[in-house]
Enzyme design. Structure first.
Site, PDB file in Angstrom:
ATOM      1  N   SER A 125     120.902 -45.175  30.055  1.00 16.92           N
ATOM      2  CA  SER A 125     119.555 -45.270  30.063  1.00 16.92           C
ATOM      3  C   SER A 125     118.891 -45.374  28.712  1.00 16.92           C
ATOM      4  CB  SER A 125     119.839 -43.229  30.278  1.00 16.92           C
ATOM      5  OG  SER A 125     119.530 -42.876  28.076  1.00 16.92           O
TER       6      SER A 125
ATOM      7  N   ASN B 214     121.485 -32.811  24.110  1.00 15.81           N
ATOM      8  CA  ASN B 214     120.251 -31.938  26.088  1.00 15.81           C
ATOM      9  C   ASN B 214     119.142 -31.344  25.815  1.00 15.81           C
ATOM     10  OD1 ASN B 214     122.901 -32.422  26.978  1.00 15.81           O
ATOM     11  ND2 ASN B 214     123.873 -30.078  26.686  1.00 15.81           N
TER      12      ASN B 214
ATOM     13  N   THR C 147      84.462 -32.949  60.747  1.00 20.10           N
ATOM     14  CA  THR C 147      85.113 -32.408  61.043  1.00 20.10           C
ATOM     15  C   THR C 147      85.981 -32.948  62.732  1.00 20.10           C
ATOM     16  OG1 THR C 147      83.934 -30.626  63.464  1.00 20.10           O
ATOM     17  CG2 THR C 147      84.065 -29.852  61.576  1.00 20.10           C
TER      18      THR C 147
ATOM     19  N   SER D  75      89.752 -62.754  51.042  1.00 25.09           N
ATOM     20  CA  SER D  75      90.981 -63.179  52.469  1.00 25.09           C
ATOM     21  C   SER D  75      91.543 -64.631  51.768  1.00 25.09           C
ATOM     22  CB  SER D  75      90.614 -63.004  53.636  1.00 25.09           C
ATOM     23  OG  SER D  75      91.409 -64.261  54.427  1.00 25.09           O
TER      24      SER D  75
ATOM     25  N   LYS E 235      85.658 -62.309  54.340  1.00 19.87           N
ATOM     26  CA  LYS E 235      86.373 -60.737  53.949  1.00 19.87           C
ATOM     27  C   LYS E 235      85.227 -60.503  52.733  1.00 19.87           C
ATOM     28  CE  LYS E 235      88.505 -58.810  56.415  1.00 19.87           C
ATOM     29  NZ  LYS E 235      89.795 -58.351  56.110  1.00 19.87           N
TER      30      LYS E 235
ATOM     31  N   ASN F 178      87.492 -57.236  51.084  1.00 15.10           N
ATOM     32  CA  ASN F 178      88.311 -55.931  51.375  1.00 15.10           C
ATOM     33  C   ASN F 178      88.303 -55.603  50.128  1.00 15.10           C
ATOM     34  OD1 ASN F 178      89.213 -57.231  53.634  1.00 15.10           O
ATOM     35  ND2 ASN F 178      90.345 -58.901  52.800  1.00 15.10           N
TER      36      ASN F 178
ATOM     37  N   GLU G 228      92.725 -48.894  48.844  1.00 12.78           N
ATOM     38  CA  GLU G 228      93.911 -49.349  49.228  1.00 12.78           C
ATOM     39  C   GLU G 228      95.486 -49.075  48.409  1.00 12.78           C
ATOM     40  OE1 GLU G 228      93.211 -52.372  53.513  1.00 12.78           O
ATOM     41  OE2 GLU G 228      93.037 -52.605  51.317  1.00 12.78           O
TER      42      GLU G 228
ATOM     43  N   TYR H 297     123.230 -28.148  31.470  1.00 18.23           N
ATOM     44  CA  TYR H 297     122.407 -29.604  31.751  1.00 18.23           C
ATOM     45  C   TYR H 297     124.061 -30.676  32.159  1.00 18.23           C
ATOM     46  CZ  TYR H 297     121.940 -34.495  30.318  1.00 18.23           C
ATOM     47  OH  TYR H 297     121.745 -35.584  30.054  1.00 18.23           O
TER      48      TYR H 297
ATOM     49  N   GLN I 133     119.777 -37.075  33.893  1.00 13.39           N
ATOM     50  CA  GLN I 133     119.720 -38.409  33.404  1.00 13.39           C
ATOM     51  C   GLN I 133     118.332 -38.675  34.383  1.00 13.39           C
ATOM     52  OE1 GLN I 133     121.567 -40.405  30.622  1.00 13.39           O
ATOM     53  NE2 GLN I 133     121.654 -42.305  32.088  1.00 13.39           N
TER      54      GLN I 133
ATOM     55  N   LYS J 283     114.064 -39.335  34.216  1.00  8.55           N
ATOM     56  CA  LYS J 283     113.174 -40.338  33.219  1.00  8.55           C
ATOM     57  C   LYS J 283     111.982 -41.517  34.626  1.00  8.55           C
ATOM     58  CE  LYS J 283     115.703 -38.899  30.045  1.00  8.55           C
ATOM     59  NZ  LYS J 283     115.983 -38.217  30.780  1.00  8.55           N
TER      60      LYS J 283
HETATM   61  N1  ARG Z   1     120.063 -39.319  28.232  1.00  9.95           N
HETATM   62  C1  ARG Z   1     120.875 -37.806  28.674  1.00  9.95           C
HETATM   63  C2  ARG Z   1     119.647 -37.338  29.379  1.00  9.95           C
HETATM   64  O1  ARG Z   1     118.258 -38.572  29.562  1.00  9.95           O
HETATM   65  C3  ARG Z   1     120.869 -37.575  27.204  1.00  9.95           C
HETATM   66  C4  ARG Z   1     121.177 -35.594  27.192  1.00  9.95           C
HETATM   67  C5  ARG Z   1     122.984 -36.780  26.919  1.00  9.95           C
HETATM   68  N2  ARG Z   1     123.721 -35.530  27.171  1.00  9.95           N
HETATM   69  C6  ARG Z   1     124.861 -35.294  27.363  1.00  9.95           C
HETATM   70  N3  ARG Z   1     125.668 -34.473  27.292  1.00  9.95           N
HETATM   71  N4  ARG Z   1     125.064 -36.160  27.923  1.00  9.95           N
HETATM   72  O2  ARG Z   1     119.592 -36.776  30.320  1.00  9.95           O
END
Ligand code: ARG
Length: 462
Positions: A22, A109, A154, A276, A282, A284, A289, A316, A321, A324
């Protein structure tokens, strides 16, 4: 380097590493990860795992990492599983064996929950500033054309005359609630998860209140399992963002319509519109939008995490993950849209005579006539019928409200009083809407002044 591995005979496959890593997105958390770890080093000193020298050494090394992390070179060739691993590897490169103590009694975690909370706090605060600025620009726009009359709609059919400022204040209320939602989300975000361990609570007697104070949290979480399994605090923000985007998309839709050749009410600034490549004439409304379009995107972000969390067993799970990327995108898009809408709001011009004329010629005054009859003693259902017949007669004979004289009115129905002809002007009947929340000019002037005071109080809370 791995933060685990002792129980494995072989390392992870190349495919799995690539699939599960990640770092390419959670590196956004590097600064908060380092700050959190510095506070954790201080906590480790307080429980006697680090001595003062060790703590100083680690905090100093983290400071160096923090400044190095703003350069792309920091990430060059990094194949670490995630940002937490990267930071600890770099710490090890600087401090050697000392770095091995930093993760005592801590789990990724809780660390990831901490990092996301710290990051979100900053983003929410930035969005709050942008929102308050936008609210201010909305009030300026209301003030500029305070007594301009427009038809309120309305079913997208002209309904009753209202003040332009009353219309602007309607959006002000919607966005004020969005600001409140952001503030409420912040309250739930700003709680310290550290001390929860992987799920069961840390095995070390941390003074969690002290860590909270160190990191500027208002409170500590109450249950370690909840911390590992919870992403509500992310969803709260994404819901607030989604509702803000919903409101923005409706405002944008209004202004796209109102600035069209069909409506001709308003002119958008050159700086927020585009042309345009083929049609030279134009102009726009792309900024509006795009905001409307990004609403779908932000809802997608929210929905992605909402669905991801559904049915996950305690506590967990690596599924989490996936929180994010939608969160980062959601925050980025929301901030961008708030900045953009303010730019549009500051440069919009209202051609006051066009909506005024629309209100005047469209029989939007019919309700005022019916209510005046009711006020002078005609039961409302009968008054409604008389006013309705007046509209029908006018449509059949091509008469506009302004064409009626007092005499003709009384002749049409004896229930009418001669002075009621004044109500053929939209600005006149509006005056009766004095009820709190109504569009009577005096009431709106008060509401506008109140709103200006409220913006100041929002600003003081930033
Ligand atoms: N990259 C993990 C996440 O975003 C971090 C936590 C990882 N924990 C684990 N037990 N693998 O959730």
């Amino acid at each position: 380097m791995k933060l685990w591995g002792g129980r494995f005979e072989t390392g992870p496959s190349e495919v799995f590493e690539r699939f599960s890593g990640s770092l390419h997105f959670d590196r956004k958390l590097v600064a908060v990860d380092i700050r959190g770890s510095q506070a954790f080093a201080r906590a480790l000193e307080r429980v006697g795992i680090l001595n003062a020298d060790e703590r100083t050494g680690l905090v100093k090394a983290f400071d160096e990492l923090l400044s190095e992390s703003s350069s792309p070179a920091f990430y060059e060739g990094a194949t670490d599983e995630d940002v937490h691993t990267l930071v600890i590897r770099k710490l090890k490169e600087k401090t050697g064996g000392l770095a091995d103590k930093i993760h005592t009694g801590r789990s990724r975690n809780e660390q990831v929950s901490l990092d996301v909370r710290l990051w979100m706090r900053g983003e929410i605060d930035q969005c709050r500033v942008l929102m308050v600025d936008f609210l201010g620009s909305l009030l300026t726009l209301a003030r500029t054309y305070q007594n301009a009359v427009i038809p309120g709609y309305t079913h997208l059919r002209r309904a009753q005359p209202v003040l332009w400022s009353h219309y602007c204040l309607a959006y002000f209320e919607m966005f004020s609630r969005d600001l409140e939602r952001l503030e409420q989300a912040r309250t739930r975000v700003n709680v310290l998860p550290l001390g929860s361990g992987a799920l069961a609570g840390s095995g070390f007697p941390f003074d969690r209140e002290a860590i909270a104070k160190d990191l500027g949290f208002d409170a500590i979480t109450r249950n370690s399992m909840d911390v590992s399994g919870d992403r509500d605090f992310v969803l709260d923000f994404m819901y607030a963002a989604s509702t803000t985007m919903l409101h923005l998309s409706r405002l944008c839709e209004d202004w796209i319509l109102y600035s069209s050749e069909e409506f001709r009410w308003m002119e958008l600034g050159d700086g927020v519109t585009s042309g345009s490549s083929l049609m030279p004439q134009k102009k726009n409304p792309d900024s509006l939008e795009l905001i409307r379009g990004k609403c779908g995107r932000v809802w997608g972000d929210f929905n992605a995490l909402y669905v991801t969390m559904k049915g996950l067993p305690m506590t967990y799970n690596r599924d989490m993950q996936e929180d994010k990327e939608p969160l980062f995108d959601c925050a980025y898009q929301l901030a961008g849209c708030l900045e953009m809408i303010r730019g549009v709001t500051e440069t919009v011009k209202l051609h006051v005579e066009v909506p005024a004329e629309a209100a005047e010629e469209s029989w939007a005054v019919a309700t005022d006539l019916a209510e005046a009859l009711a006020r002078s003693g005609t039961p409302f259902h009968q008054a409604h019928k008389i006013a309705g017949r007046l509209v029908l007669e006018s449509l059949n004979t091509g008469k506009k409200p302004a064409d009626w004289t007092a005499e003709q009115l009384v002749q049409f129905a004896p229930e009418f009083k001669p002075e009621m002809v004044a109500l053929m002007k939209p600005a006149e009947g509006m005056k009766s809407r004095e009820v709190p929340g109504g569009t009577a000019p005096a009431r709106v002037a008060q509401a506008l002044a109140d709103a200006e005071t409220r913006v100041e109080s929002y600003r003081n809370r930033l």
